[in-house]
Design a protein around this motif. Structure first.
Motif, mmCIF file in Angstrom:
data_model
loop_
_atom_site.group_PDB
_atom_site.id
_atom_site.type_symbol
_atom_site.label_atom_id
_atom_site.label_comp_id
_atom_site.label_asym_id
_atom_site.label_seq_id
_atom_site.Cartn_x
_atom_site.Cartn_y
_atom_site.Cartn_z
ATOM 1 N N HIS A 87 -16.983 -9.450 41.707
ATOM 2 C CA HIS A 87 -17.734 -10.230 42.699
ATOM 3 C C HIS A 87 -18.799 -9.333 43.320
ATOM 4 O O HIS A 87 -18.538 -8.615 44.284
ATOM 5 N N HIS A 89 -23.329 -9.087 44.046
ATOM 6 C CA HIS A 89 -24.632 -9.753 43.992
ATOM 7 C C HIS A 89 -25.633 -8.706 43.512
ATOM 8 O O HIS A 89 -26.692 -8.503 44.104
ATOM 9 N N LYS A 176 -19.987 -20.724 40.265
ATOM 10 C CA LYS A 176 -19.579 -20.324 41.615
ATOM 11 C C LYS A 176 -19.798 -21.468 42.582
ATOM 12 O O LYS A 176 -20.871 -22.074 42.612
ATOM 13 N N ASP A 293 -18.056 -7.930 46.761
ATOM 14 C CA ASP A 293 -19.079 -8.860 47.278
ATOM 15 C C ASP A 293 -20.317 -8.040 47.647
ATOM 16 O O ASP A 293 -20.937 -8.230 48.684
#
Ligand SMILES: [Zn+2]
Length: 398
Positions: A87, A89, A176, A293
């Protein structure tokens, strides 16, 4: 018929050949020497050497006598399979992949930074990443947006997402759905239903972002199928995976039983509270994977990198080998792109992370500014990717 003499002659020649080829093989490209090798895929935790040849793990042994082109002195360090972060970005910055690599991450998934409208940008970054990298497509066609990805339900566009997947079957590995109220208002259930409508025909998993949802997890969990992923499992109430008395919801236990994965997804914005995490762990409900994340902003804040998230789990009392398993062999099981990775088994691609464990007084901060003290902290020291020792480490960490 062969005479005894010629048989002996053949044998000697064969032996000589075997010795030569052994000698050729015995010179490795790289040997990491004297580290504490922790490979949960094989239950290994011992001081030893790891040899790499032609991009693959060639040997793991207490002491490897052979020589190598390069030697990495790993004494006093931890040698673990390359970290896999499911996870991130990482596609939100051009240098995202290299920043993750500097933190020892040799494989990552971008979890829905972009939807159908801009998926090509995310895929271009994943495609050019040095590591194994893939993306999940956001069910919201505009991706992650300040107004809320699917606050306007029309943005949860099934057709748009499906055609994006058809164009990029090789790089889109899931869908997602971010389900918090500030992302999709009161229509979390419908957004998840649409995400499944997109994913199911392709056999792809859905990853849901839970925490502060309109619907309780007992309702949302019912829509999750085998191999789907729940991220942010330590989100505090309202609508955590535990009830008011601190017990894991039966629907969540049932989801795990049918093969739904549960992931940490640390982040910075409300996804982890230590008391909730301790309650969940205390119930014996452990994450399958820990993930960051990761965003460029979180990385700059110094909180969001794999070694730090791993360290925070140590501060919660999780044994080191378990934390390494959550960051290596377990994530490797979830996405096919990582098949055969997350391990130091002989023959596996040589993705290796060397970590330094420092002792001292450290503080681990949750998303609500609660501090958890810890006396051990991990730092990325060196990374080997596909057999290549990347150095110097790009970023010196504090
Ligand atoms: Zn995220």
């Amino acid at each position: 018929m062969l005479s005894r003499r010629s048989l002996i002659g053949t044998g000697v020649a064969a032996l000589a050949f075997a010795t030569r080829s052994f000698a050729a093989r015995a010179r490795h490209d790289l040997i990491l020497r004297g580290g504490r090798v922790i490979d949960p895929s094989r239950g290994l935790d011992a001081v030893g050497d790891v040899a790499v040849t032609e991009g693959r793990i060639a040997a793991v042994a207490p002491q490897i006598a052979a020589e190598a082109e390069e030697t990495l002195d790993a004494r006093g360090k931890l040698v673990v399979p390359g970290l896999i972060d499911i996870h991130t970005h990482a596609t939100t910055a051009p240098d995202g992949p290299s920043l993750c690599l500097a933190d020892g991450v040799t494989g990552w998934i971008d979890a829905g930074s972009q939807g159908a409208d801009h998926i090509d940008q995310a895929i271009a970054i994943a495609r050019s990443a040095p590591q194994q990298a893939r993306v999940m497509i956001n069910i919201g066609r505009a991706g992650i947006i300040g107004a809320g990805d699917t606050m306007n339900l029309a943005l949860a566009d099934v057709q748009a997402a499906r055609s994006a997947i058809m164009r990029h079957r090789d790089f889109i590995v899931g869908v997602k759905a971010r389900l918090s109220r500030n992302v999709c208002g009161d229509h979390d259930y419908e957004v998840l239903r649409r995400a499944q409508e997109v994913a199911t025909p392709f056999g792809l998993p859905v990853m849901i972002h839970m925490g502060d949802t309109f619907s309780p997890m007992s309702k949302l969990a019912g829509l999750l199928k085998r191999r789907d992923i729940v991220t942010h499992l330590f989100s505090p109430p309202p609508h955590a995976i535990i009830d008011d008395t601190g017990n894991i919801l039966p629907e969540v236990l049932a989801a795990r039983k049918r093969g739904v994965w549960f992931d940490l997804g640390n982040g910075r914005l409300g996804h982890v509270r230590w008391d909730t995490a301790l309650r969940i762990l205390g119930d014996g409900f452990l994450p399958d994977t820990i993930s960051t994340d990761w965003t460029p902003e979180g990385q700059k804040a110094g909180i969001i990198n794999m070694p730090n998230i791993m360290s925070s789990m140590l501060s919660l009392g999780i044994p080191l080998a378990q934390v390494v398993a959550w960051s290596t062999v377990n994530p490797a099981k979830i996405f096919d792109v990582f098949n055969g990775r997350g391990t130091l088994a002989v023959g596996a691609p040589a993705d290796i992370t060397v970590l330094e464990m420092r002792t001292g007084n450290f503080e681990f901060v949750d998303a609500f500014k609660n501090i958890r003290p810890g006396n051990r902290k991990l730092f990325a020291s060196a990374t080997v990717l596909g057999g290549k020792w990347l150095r110097p480490q790009r970023r010196l960490q504090q």
